[in-house]
Design a protein around this motif. Structure first.
Motif, PDB file in Angstrom:
ATOM      1  N   GLY A 214       0.805  -1.216   0.000  1.00 17.46           N
ATOM      2  CA  GLY A 214       0.000   0.000   0.000  1.00 17.46           C
ATOM      3  C   GLY A 214       0.836   1.263   0.000  1.00 17.46           C
ATOM      4  N   TRP A 215       2.026   1.183  -0.602  1.00 15.75           N
ATOM      5  CA  TRP A 215       2.961   2.292  -0.754  1.00 15.75           C
ATOM      6  C   TRP A 215       3.676   2.649   0.549  1.00 15.75           C
ATOM      7  CZ3 TRP A 215       3.052   2.652  -5.778  1.00 15.75           C
ATOM      8  CH2 TRP A 215       1.871   2.615  -6.532  1.00 15.75           C
ATOM      9  N   ALA A 216       3.337   2.026   1.659  1.00 17.75           N
ATOM     10  CA  ALA A 216       3.823   2.504   2.961  1.00 17.75           C
ATOM     11  C   ALA A 216       5.345   2.488   3.042  1.00 17.75           C
ATOM     12  CB  ALA A 216       3.218   1.665   4.085  1.00 17.75           C
TER      13      ALA A 216
ATOM     14  N   LEU B 185      -1.487   1.597 -13.908  1.00 18.89           N
ATOM     15  CA  LEU B 185      -2.333   1.608 -12.711  1.00 18.89           C
ATOM     16  C   LEU B 185      -3.575   2.459 -12.962  1.00 18.89           C
ATOM     17  CD1 LEU B 185       0.412   2.176 -10.002  1.00 18.89           C
ATOM     18  CD2 LEU B 185      -0.732   0.026 -10.535  1.00 18.89           C
ATOM     19  N   ALA B 186      -4.669   2.059 -12.362  1.00 18.07           N
ATOM     20  CA  ALA B 186      -5.887   2.858 -12.452  1.00 18.07           C
ATOM     21  C   ALA B 186      -5.655   4.208 -11.774  1.00 18.07           C
ATOM     22  CB  ALA B 186      -7.048   2.133 -11.794  1.00 18.07           C
ATOM     23  N   THR B 187      -6.344   5.226 -12.249  1.00 11.90           N
ATOM     24  CA  THR B 187      -6.132   6.571 -11.734  1.00 11.90           C
ATOM     25  C   THR B 187      -6.371   6.673 -10.225  1.00 11.90           C
ATOM     26  OG1 THR B 187      -6.678   7.468 -13.909  1.00 11.90           O
ATOM     27  CG2 THR B 187      -6.755   8.993 -12.036  1.00 11.90           C
ATOM     28  N   PRO B 188      -7.382   6.033  -9.645  1.00  4.61           N
ATOM     29  CA  PRO B 188      -7.516   6.113  -8.183  1.00  4.61           C
ATOM     30  C   PRO B 188      -6.293   5.583  -7.445  1.00  4.61           C
ATOM     31  CG  PRO B 188      -9.570   5.357  -9.158  1.00  4.61           C
ATOM     32  CD  PRO B 188      -8.556   5.357 -10.259  1.00  4.61           C
TER      33      PRO B 188
ATOM     34  N   LEU C 162      -1.360   7.124  -4.250  1.00  5.93           N
ATOM     35  CA  LEU C 162       0.078   7.293  -4.075  1.00  5.93           C
ATOM     36  C   LEU C 162       0.450   8.760  -3.915  1.00  5.93           C
ATOM     37  CD1 LEU C 162       3.068   6.546  -4.146  1.00  5.93           C
ATOM     38  CD2 LEU C 162       2.907   6.451  -6.641  1.00  5.93           C
ATOM     39  N   THR C 163      -0.027   9.609  -4.812  1.00  5.97           N
ATOM     40  CA  THR C 163       0.390  11.010  -4.742  1.00  5.97           C
ATOM     41  C   THR C 163      -0.182  11.723  -3.515  1.00  5.97           C
ATOM     42  OG1 THR C 163      -1.355  11.577  -6.358  1.00  5.97           O
ATOM     43  CG2 THR C 163       0.876  11.258  -7.197  1.00  5.97           C
ATOM     44  N   ALA C 164      -1.316  11.270  -3.014  1.00  7.09           N
ATOM     45  CA  ALA C 164      -1.827  11.836  -1.764  1.00  7.09           C
ATOM     46  C   ALA C 164      -0.863  11.550  -0.614  1.00  7.09           C
ATOM     47  CB  ALA C 164      -3.211  11.267  -1.454  1.00  7.09           C
ATOM     48  N   ARG C 165      -0.274  10.365  -0.617  1.00  9.72           N
ATOM     49  CA  ARG C 165       0.713  10.026   0.422  1.00  9.72           C
ATOM     50  C   ARG C 165       1.988  10.853   0.236  1.00  9.72           C
ATOM     51  NH1 ARG C 165       0.447   4.830   3.169  1.00  9.72           N
ATOM     52  NH2 ARG C 165      -1.613   3.893   2.915  1.00  9.72           N
ATOM     53  N   LEU C 166       2.423  10.980  -1.007  1.00 13.07           N
ATOM     54  CA  LEU C 166       3.634  11.750  -1.275  1.00 13.07           C
ATOM     55  C   LEU C 166       3.441  13.228  -0.937  1.00 13.07           C
ATOM     56  CD1 LEU C 166       4.721  10.203  -4.707  1.00 13.07           C
ATOM     57  CD2 LEU C 166       5.812   9.828  -2.468  1.00 13.07           C
ATOM     58  N   ALA C 167       2.224  13.735  -1.112  1.00  9.55           N
ATOM     59  CA  ALA C 167       1.959  15.155  -0.853  1.00  9.55           C
ATOM     60  C   ALA C 167       2.176  15.534   0.603  1.00  9.55           C
ATOM     61  CB  ALA C 167       0.534  15.505  -1.282  1.00  9.55           C
TER      62      ALA C 167
ATOM     63  N   ALA D  11      -4.525  18.412 -10.579  1.00  6.44           N
ATOM     64  CA  ALA D  11      -4.639  18.666  -9.141  1.00  6.44           C
ATOM     65  C   ALA D  11      -3.350  18.394  -8.375  1.00  6.44           C
ATOM     66  CB  ALA D  11      -5.771  17.811  -8.562  1.00  6.44           C
ATOM     67  N   LEU D  12      -2.302  17.913  -9.038  1.00  2.15           N
ATOM     68  CA  LEU D  12      -1.057  17.606  -8.329  1.00  2.15           C
ATOM     69  C   LEU D  12      -0.479  18.864  -7.700  1.00  2.15           C
ATOM     70  CD1 LEU D  12       0.638  15.153 -10.866  1.00  2.15           C
ATOM     71  CD2 LEU D  12      -0.392  14.575  -8.655  1.00  2.15           C
ATOM     72  N   PRO D  13       0.093  18.751  -6.510  1.00  2.00           N
ATOM     73  CA  PRO D  13       0.569  19.950  -5.810  1.00  2.00           C
ATOM     74  C   PRO D  13       1.963  20.416  -6.221  1.00  2.00           C
ATOM     75  CG  PRO D  13       0.825  18.030  -4.402  1.00  2.00           C
ATOM     76  CD  PRO D  13       0.130  17.555  -5.644  1.00  2.00           C
ATOM     77  N   TRP D  14       2.620  19.694  -7.138  1.00  2.00           N
ATOM     78  CA  TRP D  14       3.974  20.061  -7.549  1.00  2.00           C
ATOM     79  C   TRP D  14       4.015  20.349  -9.049  1.00  2.00           C
ATOM     80  CZ3 TRP D  14       2.727  14.974  -6.177  1.00  2.00           C
ATOM     81  CH2 TRP D  14       2.882  14.636  -4.827  1.00  2.00           C
ATOM     82  N   PRO D  15       5.010  21.115  -9.519  1.00  2.00           N
ATOM     83  CA  PRO D  15       5.283  21.152 -10.957  1.00  2.00           C
ATOM     84  C   PRO D  15       5.639  19.739 -11.421  1.00  2.00           C
ATOM     85  CG  PRO D  15       6.528  22.843  -9.786  1.00  2.00           C
ATOM     86  CD  PRO D  15       5.932  21.950  -8.743  1.00  2.00           C
ATOM     87  N   SER D  16       5.129  19.343 -12.587  1.00  4.02           N
ATOM     88  CA  SER D  16       5.284  17.955 -13.019  1.00  4.02           C
ATOM     89  C   SER D  16       5.839  17.893 -14.435  1.00  4.02           C
ATOM     90  CB  SER D  16       3.933  17.229 -12.972  1.00  4.02           C
ATOM     91  OG  SER D  16       3.416  17.249 -11.655  1.00  4.02           O
TER      92      SER D  16
END
Length: 352
Positions: free
Chosen positions: A160-162, A187-190, A195-200, A232-237
């Motif tokens: 689960g990415w942990a 991977l499906a978008t959800p 993953l990116t919610a955890r990284l944020a 919606a990503l919080p970083w420049p990508s």
């Protein structure tokens, strides 16, 4: 390393092996997932679709068993009918030459194993960590440098990415995460959003980079949920696509790339220099011009990673430098990708 045949066991996008028919109450798979599952997996079917003979093509059943064929039908449609030397076909067809053992070609050509930071996390260069998000790809490229990678043991999503996220959070020197694989867009978008919610939540991250071949080989993957996630990503990508030949672009690919630009990501292309595919100045110039016309800036031209089974694609360094010099003399500077090689232990890609 585990045998490449284990790739045959890798799950299809998001949901694992083809599921039993879903109950009526469940949402239908996205169109890109249906097209993924309809991909050509039988080399003889691929050749038949192109009007080609398996014996004349040098088809290898052993190579196909070791590293299975997978190619979306939309990508097949861009191949030239009746042409054994079509540059798109050469990238995906398993042939006899893959079975030759050649000195200097290894299972782990770029030192992924030695650079393991945590499960599914590779760090070779200062400030950057690569997440092996999945082992799945929409197309199995025959020159793939991770064709022998132990995806069954080394994917960041396993817990689960942990573990992967914890390893990055524990190192304040990492300010950029690279999503790779396999192909992260399998991977499906959800799942990507999870993953990116955890990284944020990691304060020292400043950039996200995504490496994906799907916008090229399966442009239907660039759908509205994916675009909403990117926007919606919080970083420049930065979004690095992978095309080796101008014929890989068509109107559907152009439209997908335009949608990605509209979501606010910087588009770059990396290519691999491949004998019989793009080892001419004319072809490389066409690739740079075609990718830029689609809104994608040429980024890297990689010398082949010397992994077992790919020696027949290799172009000598001398020839590569000559091609690159001729390309630089022909094109505007911003259309000339950097000619590089990845060398284990280096602090970055090595210019040639």
């Amino acid at each position: 390393m585990i045998p490449a045949a284990s790739l045959a066991l890798q799950p299809d996008p998001a949901s694992g092996p083809d599921p039993a028919p879903a109950p009526a109450a469940l949402p239908a798979p996205a169109r890109w997932q249906r097209l993924w599952r309809e991909a050509v997996r039988d080399p003889r079917e691929l050749l038949a679709l192109l009007g080609l003979d398996a014996a004349a093509a040098g088809l290898s059943e052993a190579a196909a068993a070791q590293f299975p064929l997978r190619v979306p039908r939309g990508f097949v449609a861009r191949m030239r009918h009746g042409d054994l030397h079509d540059p798109l076909l050469r990238q995906v067809l398993p042939v006899d030459a893959e079975e030759r053992i050649v000195s200097g070609f290894s299972l782990d050509a770029v030192g992924d194993g030695a650079a393991r930071k945590a499960e599914g996390v590779i760090q070779k260069y200062r400030g950057r960590a690569l997440l092996v998000a999945t082992g799945s790809c929409a197309v199995n490229c025959r020159y793939c440098f991770r064709r022998h990678f132990p995806y069954g043991e080394e994917t960041a999503a396993r817990d689960g990415w942990a573990g992967a996220v914890a390893a990055i959070a524990a190192d304040p020197g990492i300010d950029e995460v690279i999503l790779s694989g396999g192909d992260p867009l399998s991977l499906a978008t959800p799942k990507l959003a999870e993953l990116t919610a955890r990284l944020a939540a990691i304060p020292h991250l400043r950039r996200l980079r995504i490496h994906s071949r799907l916008p090229i080989v399966l442009p239907e993957r660039v759908d509205e949920p994916l675009l909403q996630w990117l926007a919606a990503l919080p970083w420049p990508s930065a979004f690095v696509v992978h095309a080796n030949h101008a014929n890989e672009f068509d109107p559907a690919v152009d439209a997908a790339l335009a949608r990605l630009r509209g979501a606010g990501v910087q588009l770059l292309n990396q290519a691999v220099l491949l004998r019989g595919v793009n080892d001419s100045v004319e072809v490389l110039a066409d690739l740079s011009e075609r990718s830029f016309a689609a809104g994608v800036l040429p980024y890297y031209l990689h010398q082949l990673d010397r992994v077992q089974g790919v020696a027949h694609f290799e172009v000598s360094d001398e020839r590569a430098r000559a091609l690159h010099a001729a390309l630089a003399a022909r094109l505007s500077g911003y259309l000339v990708p950097r000619l590089v090689r990845e060398v284990q232990g280096d602090t970055g890609k090595r210019p040639l």
